[in-house]
Design a protein around this motif. Structure first.
Motif, PDB file in Angstrom:
ATOM      1  N   THR A  92      39.613 -55.776 -23.593  1.00 60.98           N
ATOM      2  CA  THR A  92      38.915 -56.675 -23.538  1.00 60.98           C
ATOM      3  C   THR A  92      38.636 -56.156 -22.249  1.00 60.98           C
ATOM      4  OG1 THR A  92      40.694 -57.349 -22.250  1.00 60.98           O
ATOM      5  CG2 THR A  92      40.193 -58.882 -24.357  1.00 60.98           C
ATOM      6  N   TYR A  93      38.667 -55.179 -21.451  1.00 59.06           N
ATOM      7  CA  TYR A  93      38.160 -54.513 -20.625  1.00 59.06           C
ATOM      8  C   TYR A  93      36.832 -53.671 -20.800  1.00 59.06           C
ATOM      9  CZ  TYR A  93      42.876 -54.395 -18.455  1.00 59.06           C
ATOM     10  OH  TYR A  93      43.404 -54.491 -16.968  1.00 59.06           O
ATOM     11  N   PRO A  94      36.348 -53.565 -19.597  1.00 61.37           N
ATOM     12  CA  PRO A  94      34.682 -52.669 -19.785  1.00 61.37           C
ATOM     13  C   PRO A  94      34.546 -51.186 -20.039  1.00 61.37           C
ATOM     14  CG  PRO A  94      35.256 -52.985 -17.199  1.00 61.37           C
ATOM     15  CD  PRO A  94      36.244 -53.770 -17.936  1.00 61.37           C
ATOM     16  N   VAL A  95      35.360 -51.661 -21.190  1.00 60.05           N
ATOM     17  CA  VAL A  95      35.386 -50.191 -22.139  1.00 60.05           C
ATOM     18  C   VAL A  95      34.236 -50.390 -24.053  1.00 60.05           C
ATOM     19  CG1 VAL A  95      36.672 -48.337 -23.689  1.00 60.05           C
ATOM     20  CG2 VAL A  95      37.551 -49.557 -21.071  1.00 60.05           C
ATOM     21  N   ARG A  96      33.280 -49.480 -23.892  1.00 59.86           N
ATOM     22  CA  ARG A  96      32.541 -49.150 -25.156  1.00 59.86           C
ATOM     23  C   ARG A  96      33.621 -49.083 -26.118  1.00 59.86           C
ATOM     24  NH1 ARG A  96      27.634 -48.823 -23.959  1.00 59.86           N
ATOM     25  NH2 ARG A  96      26.592 -49.904 -21.878  1.00 59.86           N
ATOM     26  N   ARG A  97      33.826 -49.217 -27.477  1.00 52.01           N
ATOM     27  CA  ARG A  97      34.247 -48.709 -28.868  1.00 52.01           C
ATOM     28  C   ARG A  97      34.008 -47.481 -28.611  1.00 52.01           C
ATOM     29  NH1 ARG A  97      35.840 -53.207 -32.471  1.00 52.01           N
ATOM     30  NH2 ARG A  97      36.317 -55.522 -31.411  1.00 52.01           N
ATOM     31  N   TRP A  98      33.161 -46.879 -28.713  1.00 46.73           N
ATOM     32  CA  TRP A  98      32.696 -45.800 -29.150  1.00 46.73           C
ATOM     33  C   TRP A  98      33.441 -44.641 -27.523  1.00 46.73           C
ATOM     34  CZ3 TRP A  98      30.392 -42.055 -25.104  1.00 46.73           C
ATOM     35  CH2 TRP A  98      30.019 -43.245 -24.236  1.00 46.73           C
ATOM     36  N   GLN A  99      33.787 -45.578 -26.401  1.00 50.46           N
ATOM     37  CA  GLN A  99      34.679 -44.763 -25.234  1.00 50.46           C
ATOM     38  C   GLN A  99      35.860 -44.513 -25.818  1.00 50.46           C
ATOM     39  OE1 GLN A  99      33.003 -47.773 -22.204  1.00 50.46           O
ATOM     40  NE2 GLN A  99      31.803 -45.352 -21.497  1.00 50.46           N
ATOM     41  N   ILE A 100      36.323 -45.510 -26.105  1.00 50.97           N
ATOM     42  CA  ILE A 100      37.670 -45.292 -26.446  1.00 50.97           C
ATOM     43  C   ILE A 100      38.206 -44.562 -27.705  1.00 50.97           C
ATOM     44  CG2 ILE A 100      39.748 -46.234 -27.921  1.00 50.97           C
ATOM     45  CD1 ILE A 100      39.028 -49.259 -26.782  1.00 50.97           C
ATOM     46  N   VAL A 101      37.224 -44.037 -29.013  1.00 55.96           N
ATOM     47  CA  VAL A 101      37.403 -42.949 -30.328  1.00 55.96           C
ATOM     48  C   VAL A 101      37.396 -41.747 -28.883  1.00 55.96           C
ATOM     49  CG1 VAL A 101      36.423 -42.407 -32.242  1.00 55.96           C
ATOM     50  CG2 VAL A 101      36.138 -44.464 -31.606  1.00 55.96           C
ATOM     51  N   MET A 102      35.975 -41.591 -28.412  1.00 54.16           N
ATOM     52  CA  MET A 102      35.230 -40.117 -27.871  1.00 54.16           C
ATOM     53  C   MET A 102      36.507 -39.762 -26.789  1.00 54.16           C
ATOM     54  SD  MET A 102      32.899 -39.053 -29.094  1.00 54.16           S
ATOM     55  CE  MET A 102      33.077 -37.657 -28.109  1.00 54.16           C
ATOM     56  N   GLY A 103      37.077 -41.052 -26.165  1.00 54.93           N
ATOM     57  CA  GLY A 103      38.757 -40.508 -25.025  1.00 54.93           C
ATOM     58  C   GLY A 103      39.330 -39.919 -25.569  1.00 54.93           C
ATOM     59  N   LYS A 104      40.006 -40.409 -26.777  1.00 57.94           N
ATOM     60  CA  LYS A 104      40.853 -40.016 -27.443  1.00 57.94           C
ATOM     61  C   LYS A 104      40.606 -38.720 -28.020  1.00 57.94           C
ATOM     62  CE  LYS A 104      43.028 -44.830 -28.947  1.00 57.94           C
ATOM     63  NZ  LYS A 104      43.907 -44.177 -29.081  1.00 57.94           N
ATOM     64  N   PHE A 105      39.112 -38.634 -28.695  1.00 57.17           N
ATOM     65  CA  PHE A 105      38.867 -37.093 -29.304  1.00 57.17           C
ATOM     66  C   PHE A 105      39.270 -36.354 -27.913  1.00 57.17           C
ATOM     67  CE2 PHE A 105      35.218 -33.894 -30.181  1.00 57.17           C
ATOM     68  CZ  PHE A 105      35.711 -33.875 -31.237  1.00 57.17           C
TER      69      PHE A 105
END
Lengths: 276, 313
Positions: A92-105
């Motif tokens: 629900t935050y202004p975060v794209r889902r790809w950013q979550i995957v790439m951030g974790k990566f």
């Protein structure tokens, strides 16, 4: 600060804090020190062999250990947060889902990089300190080993996220991860050996064989480390395999990049469509 | 720009419609309570508004934009407190809030104030794992308030909170609404919602039964109201006779009768015409719990707005 960097920094800090990095580093340092000092024991000689020999031993260790710890880190990364409920809030935050995957990566790759460099580096330094002669061949093979170990780890991080994006429960993810690890670290090569043995090596052309090896990232890793560096080739038993040695290094590097890229891209595509 | 507009929105899981035919809008500065049993579709509705799921039918607009397109939602200043909020246990309260602040592109400067505002200042540097349910809820509220949201969605926010914290909680909501924030909160606690929100929406089995003020709801359900009269002892029979159409009960000084809301003025006129015969009068409106019970209990299977059989209890 960019959302990707924020997530990467959080994952990195989590890894340091929950002792993951500490235990991974200790395991790698312990096993590699043992290999560095006892690696030539089977030849009846206990002492520090040339660094190039240590590289050959460590390469075999990496093939089993690094994919395992990478999968431990990543198989739970998405499905675990979905199950615990933290993903709902994050999305629900202004975060794209790809950013979550790439951030974790990014965060996990950094953790893996630190653990590998410190763990293997400690063994390398200890070996060099014990016998200065050991590094007569230079540090190059050792540097290649560390870089490619981290690269192999990132392949399995990416594969772990793919598993994590596909399954509904983290227990399923763990099961699939173990099977995947067994396949790539053991079964693939066993199967290939079996096939070559039963067909007397005539079942497949040298070109096809090279492409088949590209289907297993651990084999790409082996090829780079055992055949790519002249100093190592002498000790790895690969010197007499011209067909294999002719896979050019850039091809191997590209193959590695493809193995990191496709699971990541697929994970982002699947995770983007995953309902919560 | 209207903070929330849903038109005929519907969401299906498999063959089961979680919500269907939802028409609802939420204005700036308005506090809307969402009531409904478990499984009525409250959380699904919030997920639609947040863009976590897409509607199969109809449309959802947040400040005029489609929330399911993440690109459109950046900078939309939305705060959300999920039901049973969870955090990463290894982080402290302060670190957690700082993490979410960075994701909302806020400086960490306001975090201490926020922690103070929700009463967590003393526990800010403890790990979230050690927090009680109430403390997690406070931290959840703090993260929802990050970045001065213009739309606040709260899923069962006061469950697990003690009375004093509930008061603080609703004070904060009143402040926000005064400053133009639209607030949507779901709750089971009818008595709180009755006094702390501006409008009430009642959901049942995925349908929005009604949305309006408590007065609107009362009118819609047509629940009888009770009129209690204190009469002069010697004129009881007179009063009973004149109010006969409303079947007053009781004897002596105390009489009571039930009438439909639209008959209230007729009763009052009769009472007024009787002069000193009636000493005192009390009118009891049905509470939200009675309205809610009527809405969700006896209207099952009937279309919204259908007349409900009068039932004097």
């Amino acid at each position: 600060m960019n959302a990707l960097i924020t997530i990467a920094a959080k994952e990195f800090r989590d890894g340091l804090r929950n002792r993951w990095a500490t235990s991974a580093t200790l395991v790698m340092a312990g096993l590699s020190l043992a290999l560095a000092f006892l690696g030539s024991a089977p030849t009846g000689h206990v002492g520090v062999p040339p660094l190039a020999v240590t590289v050959v031993s460590l390469a075999s260790l990496t093939v089993f250990l690094v994919p395992l710890i990478a999968l431990i880190l990543s198989h739970d990364a998405l499905v675990g947060e979905v199950e615990r409920g933290t993903m709902l809030l994050l999305l629900t935050y202004p975060v794209r889902r790809w950013q979550i995957v790439m951030g974790k990566f990014l965060g996990h790759s950094l953790l893996l990089g630190v653990a590998t460099t410190v763990g293997y580096g400690a063994a390398g330094c200890a070996a060099a300190l014990a016998t200065p002669d050991a590094v007569s061949g230079g540090w190059m093979p050792f540097a290649v080993l560390i870089v490619t170990s981290v690269a192999l780890g990132t392949v399995f991080l990416a594969l772990g996220y793919l598993i994590s994006s596909l399954v509904a429960e983290h227990a399923t993810a763990a099961g699939v991860a173990v099977v995947l690890w067994l396949c790539f670290a053991l079964l693939f090569d066993l199967g290939l050996l079996g096939f070559l043995a039963t067909t007397g090596g005539q079942g497949v052309s040298a070109t096809a064989f090279r492409w088949i090896l590209m289907l297993n990232p651990t084999d790409i890793f082996r090829l780079i480390n055992l055949t790519g560096v002249a100093e190592v080739r002498r000790y790895s038993g690969m010197a007499g395999l011209p067909a294999l040695a002719t896979i050019p290094l850039p091809t191997l590097v590209v193959a590695f990049a493809v193995w990191i890229g496709w699971p990541l891209v697929l994970t982002m595509a699947i995770f983007k469509r995953r309902p919560l | 720009m209207t903070p929330v507009t849903l038109s005929s929105a519907a969401k299906r899981y498999g063959t089961q419609w979680a919500v269907r035919g939802i028409d609802l809008s939420l204005m700036a500065g308005e506090r809307l309570a969402l009531l409904g049993h478990n499984g009525a579709g409250k959380t699904t509705l919030m997920k639609l508004i947040l863009g976590l799921i897409r509607p199969e039918e109809g449309s959802v607009r947040i400040f005029g934009r489609d929330p399911a397109h993440s690109r459109g939602m950046e900078g939309a200043a939305i705060g959300f407190l999920p039901e049973n909020v969870t955090f990463h246990n290894a982080m402290t309260g302060r670190e957690t809030l700082a993490f979410y602040a960075r994701l909302k592109r806020q400086s960490g400067a306001g975090c201490s104030d926020l922690l103070d505002r929700v009463g967590l200042a003393g526990a800010a540097d403890r790990r979230v794992a050690t927090y009680s349910k109430g403390m997690r809820q406070r931290l959840g509220l703090a993260q929802a308030l990050l970045g001065a949201p213009r739309l606040l969605l709260l899923d069962e926010p006061t469950t697990g909170l003690d009375q004093s914290l509930r008061q603080t909680f609703y004070d904060i909501l009143a402040d926000l609404a005064d400053n133009g924030t639209a607030v949507l909160l779901s709750s089971h606690l009818l008595s709180e919602v009755e006094t702390k929100t501006d409008r009430i929406a009642v959901m049942d089995r995925g349908r929005l039964l009604i949305a309006g003020t408590l007065a609107d709801l009362r009118t819609a359900v047509d629940l009888p109201l009770e009129v209690r009269l204190t009469v002069a002892r010697d004129r009881t029979q007179d009063v009973v006779r004149r109010l006969a159409p409303f079947h007053p009960a009781g004897d002596g000084e105390a009489l009571s009768l039930w009438c439909r809301p639209q008959d209230k003025m007729s009763v009052l006129r009769e009472v007024g015409a009787m002069g000193s015969a009636v000493i005192d009068i009390d009118i009891h409106q049905p509470g939200l719990d009675a309205v809610y019970a009527r809405l969700t209990g006896t209207t099952i299977g009937k279309p919204i707005g259908a007349p409900v059989a009068e039932q004097a209890s």
